[in-house]
Scaffold this motif. Structure first.
Motif, short mmCIF file in Angstrom:
data_model
loop_
_atom_site.label_atom_id
_atom_site.label_comp_id
_atom_site.label_asym_id
_atom_site.label_seq_id
_atom_site.Cartn_x
_atom_site.Cartn_y
_atom_site.Cartn_z
N MET A 41 9.52 -4.14 -10.81
CA MET A 41 10.34 -2.99 -10.42
C MET A 41 11.16 -2.55 -11.63
SD MET A 41 10.83 -1.96 -7.17
CE MET A 41 11.11 -0.31 -6.77
N PRO A 42 11.19 -1.29 -11.96
CA PRO A 42 11.98 -0.85 -13.10
C PRO A 42 13.45 -0.99 -12.80
CG PRO A 42 11.18 1.03 -11.88
CD PRO A 42 10.57 -0.18 -11.23
N SER A 43 14.23 -1.20 -13.81
CA SER A 43 15.67 -1.32 -13.59
C SER A 43 16.40 -0.94 -14.85
CB SER A 43 16.04 -2.75 -13.21
OG SER A 43 15.78 -3.61 -14.28
N GLU A 44 17.65 -0.56 -14.67
CA GLU A 44 18.49 -0.36 -15.83
C GLU A 44 18.75 -1.71 -16.47
OE1 GLU A 44 22.00 1.62 -14.69
OE2 GLU A 44 20.96 3.09 -13.47
N LYS A 45 18.99 -1.70 -17.77
CA LYS A 45 19.27 -2.96 -18.44
C LYS A 45 20.61 -3.50 -17.98
CE LYS A 45 16.56 -2.34 -22.65
NZ LYS A 45 16.58 -2.34 -24.11
N PRO A 46 20.69 -4.83 -17.82
CA PRO A 46 21.96 -5.41 -17.42
C PRO A 46 23.05 -5.13 -18.44
CG PRO A 46 20.16 -7.02 -17.31
CD PRO A 46 19.65 -5.82 -18.01
N ARG A 50 7.79 4.57 -9.64
CA ARG A 50 7.17 5.51 -10.58
C ARG A 50 6.75 4.85 -11.88
NH1 ARG A 50 4.40 10.06 -9.74
NH2 ARG A 50 4.21 11.24 -11.68
N SER A 51 7.56 3.94 -12.38
CA SER A 51 7.25 3.32 -13.67
C SER A 51 5.97 2.51 -13.60
CB SER A 51 8.41 2.42 -14.13
OG SER A 51 8.61 1.37 -13.21
N ILE A 52 5.75 1.81 -12.48
CA ILE A 52 4.54 1.00 -12.33
C ILE A 52 3.32 1.91 -12.12
CG2 ILE A 52 3.38 -0.59 -10.75
CD1 ILE A 52 5.90 -2.21 -10.61
N ILE A 53 3.52 3.01 -11.41
CA ILE A 53 2.41 3.98 -11.25
C ILE A 53 1.95 4.45 -12.62
CG2 ILE A 53 1.82 6.28 -10.42
CD1 ILE A 53 3.76 5.77 -8.07
N GLU A 54 2.93 4.83 -13.46
CA GLU A 54 2.59 5.40 -14.77
C GLU A 54 2.07 4.36 -15.75
OE1 GLU A 54 6.24 7.24 -15.86
OE2 GLU A 54 5.93 9.02 -14.61
N ASN A 59 -7.35 11.21 -15.32
CA ASN A 59 -7.22 11.37 -16.78
C ASN A 59 -6.23 12.46 -17.16
OD1 ASN A 59 -9.19 9.40 -17.77
ND2 ASN A 59 -10.71 10.71 -16.75
N ALA A 60 -5.57 13.01 -16.15
CA ALA A 60 -4.56 14.05 -16.42
C ALA A 60 -3.40 13.45 -17.21
CB ALA A 60 -4.06 14.64 -15.11
N GLU A 61 -2.66 14.32 -17.89
CA GLU A 61 -1.57 13.85 -18.75
C GLU A 61 -0.47 13.18 -17.94
OE1 GLU A 61 1.66 15.68 -21.98
OE2 GLU A 61 0.01 16.92 -21.23
N LYS A 62 -0.16 13.69 -16.75
CA LYS A 62 0.89 13.12 -15.92
C LYS A 62 0.28 12.44 -14.69
CE LYS A 62 4.70 16.21 -17.19
NZ LYS A 62 5.76 17.13 -16.67
N ALA A 63 0.91 11.38 -14.27
CA ALA A 63 0.48 10.68 -13.05
C ALA A 63 0.71 11.58 -11.85
CB ALA A 63 1.25 9.38 -12.90
N PRO A 64 -0.11 11.47 -10.81
CA PRO A 64 0.06 12.33 -9.63
C PRO A 64 1.40 12.08 -8.93
CG PRO A 64 -1.49 10.55 -9.19
CD PRO A 64 -1.23 10.53 -10.66
N LEU A 104 6.85 -14.19 -26.04
CA LEU A 104 5.71 -14.56 -25.20
C LEU A 104 5.43 -13.56 -24.10
CD1 LEU A 104 6.28 -18.37 -24.63
CD2 LEU A 104 4.83 -17.28 -26.33
N ASN A 105 6.36 -12.68 -23.82
CA ASN A 105 6.26 -11.87 -22.61
C ASN A 105 5.54 -10.56 -22.88
OD1 ASN A 105 7.92 -13.60 -20.76
ND2 ASN A 105 9.32 -13.29 -22.47
N GLN A 106 4.23 -10.60 -22.65
CA GLN A 106 3.42 -9.43 -22.82
C GLN A 106 3.33 -8.67 -21.49
OE1 GLN A 106 2.39 -8.73 -25.89
NE2 GLN A 106 3.39 -10.62 -26.56
N GLU A 107 2.93 -7.42 -21.54
CA GLU A 107 2.76 -6.64 -20.32
C GLU A 107 1.65 -7.27 -19.48
OE1 GLU A 107 4.54 -3.68 -19.45
OE2 GLU A 107 5.80 -4.51 -21.00
N PRO A 108 1.86 -7.46 -18.18
CA PRO A 108 0.87 -8.11 -17.34
C PRO A 108 -0.32 -7.20 -17.08
CG PRO A 108 2.64 -7.33 -15.98
CD PRO A 108 3.05 -7.06 -17.41
N ALA A 109 -1.47 -7.81 -16.77
CA ALA A 109 -2.68 -7.06 -16.49
C ALA A 109 -2.81 -6.78 -15.00
CB ALA A 109 -3.90 -7.84 -16.98
N VAL A 110 -1.84 -7.20 -14.20
CA VAL A 110 -1.90 -6.99 -12.75
C VAL A 110 -0.64 -6.26 -12.32
CG1 VAL A 110 -3.29 -9.02 -12.30
CG2 VAL A 110 -0.81 -9.24 -12.31
N VAL A 111 -0.74 -5.57 -11.20
CA VAL A 111 0.41 -4.85 -10.67
C VAL A 111 1.21 -5.76 -9.77
CG1 VAL A 111 1.12 -2.89 -9.29
CG2 VAL A 111 -0.82 -2.67 -10.83
#
Length: 434
Positions: A1-6, A249-253, A290-295, A425-432
């Protein structure tokens, strides 16, 4: 889940202020630094501390465990004692680095083991009576396990990369870390409540606390550095069994759209359906992925065993749209580095926590909870009484007299890069997932 930085709270400025406060003792350390380590270990100032330590605590990994909460009544006093103890260590010359090119484990006979013994003795994880030798025996192995327990590392009794890195953090750096966290603990002035949930973000674990005792601890997955779990105080008001998951929205994009470009069946395979603003379902085949913006659509996953939140979602008031939840990826809880979410907190054995939270809510026994989950029907439950929940950032504490625990400064808030041992070590995950 996206969040503001603490909020950074106590950060690099505090760390540097602590360094300045060390002042005169740093000069003393420089002068003592050339003294042979055998003399440092035998120094009278250390001897007094060691004698007290031996009288208070066992040098075993099991002794690190306690039912005392991190923010229990003795939290500040224990941390203050730890600061005093580490000031003594620093003033006496600190501890040696352990330099080795081989993995140190039981049965090994290497000069580096003598350095390790000295390091463990000075840090309080090995009795002085164990002596200094090149032999990695059962006493050293138990001392290493105790050190690992205090630093949140796997208790294998072996000096691997992460244990070695933690061993080689300098004593004065650990002292400054303690001072920084003492300020964090002292900043908590409100009454936490008779019953509450505490999430310690860098420790990646959860405490359910009642009457100043930990009822249960739960391993957690928290936000990676690019999508941090926020620091917050709130109250749990709701538990949802078999929840729907709506993708932010952040995870969608960042995650779902790239996955759909690779595999057009991804949404269907993961039981994710699309809805427009009027709650009409939309066929994924009609979308240009493949559109520039997510639906601009709602991505909603149906309740199921593969749902991103699995069986349970725990809601609490907050402006970050974060929550606690179960996960279908239970194997993640066995990982050493558990900083992989997008800001929300995944909780192991969440049904135990839910049962405790719903204890005073009529009709919701453990049996009823299990039966409802088995039914697959999405069921929101309002708590009879809201339970306080706290997300805190504490990388050093002492919930038990003279047993000090340290954790990786994963979000780099303590002001010393050598304390952020696992950040890379914390790379972007390959799963949602959240």
């Amino acid at each position: 889940m996206p969040s503001e930085k603490p909020s950074r709270g106590t950060n690099r400025r505090t760390f540097l202020a602590s360094a300045a406060a060390l002042g005169a003792s740093s000069l003393a350390t420089a002068a003592v630094g050339q003294v042979p380590l055998e003399d440092v270990i035998g120094d009278r100032r250390r001897g007094n501390w060691d004698d007290q330590f031996d009288a208070k605590a066992s040098r075993t990994a099991a002794a690190v465990s306690t039912r005392n909460p991190i923010f229990g009544p003795g939290a500040s006093a224990n941390l203050q004692q730890a600061v005093y103890d580490y000031e003594t260590i620093v003033a006496s010359g600190g501890w040696p680095r352990v330099e080795t090119t081989v993995k140190l484990k039981i049965g090994v006979d290497e000069p580096a083991v003598a350095q390790l013994r000295k390091r463990l003795i000075i840090g309080g994880d090995l009795s002085r009576s164990a002596g200094i030798s090149n032999s990695y025996d059962s006493l050293v192995e138990e001392g290493v396990k105790r050190f690992q327990a205090r630093h949140g590392l796997p208790l294998d009794g072996v000096i691997g990369k992460f244990t070695l890195d933690a061993l080689n953090v300098a004593a004065d750096t650990r002292l400054m870390q303690l001072r920084t966290n003492l300020e964090r603990v002292n900043a908590i002035t409100e009454d936490l409540g008779q019953r509450y949930v505490m999430v310690n973000i860098p420790a990646a674990y959860i405490e359910a606390v009642e009457n100043n005792r930990v009822v249960s601890r739960h391993t957690a997955i928290v936000g990676r550095i690019s999508r941090q779990t926020p620091i917050l105080d709130s109250k749990v008001y709701n538990v949802i069994l078999n929840p729907y998951w709506t993708a932010p929205r952040s995870i969608i994009e960042k995650d779902i759209v790239p996955l759909m470009r690779k595999d057009p069946t991804y949404l269907t395979a993961n039981k994710i359906r699309l809805f427009d603003g009027k709650n009409n379902e939309v066929d994924p085949a009609t979308i240009d992925w493949n559109a520039e913006k997510a639906p601009n659509l709602i991505f909603r996953q149906d309740p199921s065993k593969i749902n991103a939140m699995a069986s349970t979602k725990i809601n609490f008031h907050n402006p970050y749209a974060v929550y606690m939840h179960d996960t279908p990826q239970q194997g993640l809880f066995n990982k050493q580095s558990r900083f992989e979410s997008s800001g929300c907190v995944r909780c192991q054995n969440i049904r135990d926590l839910s049962t405790w939270l719903l204890r005073d809510t009529p009709g919701w026994s453990r049996q009823k909870i299990e039966a409802t989950i088995k039914s697959g029907e999405s069921t929101p439950i309002e708590l009879a009484g809201q339970v306080p929940i706290y997300f805190k950032y504490v990388t050093a504490w002492s919930a038990k007299d003279r047993i000090v625990q340290f954790r990786d400064d994963i979000y780099q808030m303590d002001g010393a890069k050598e304390l952020a041992l696992q950040t890379g070590l914390n790379q972007e995950p390959a799963v949602v997932d959240n």
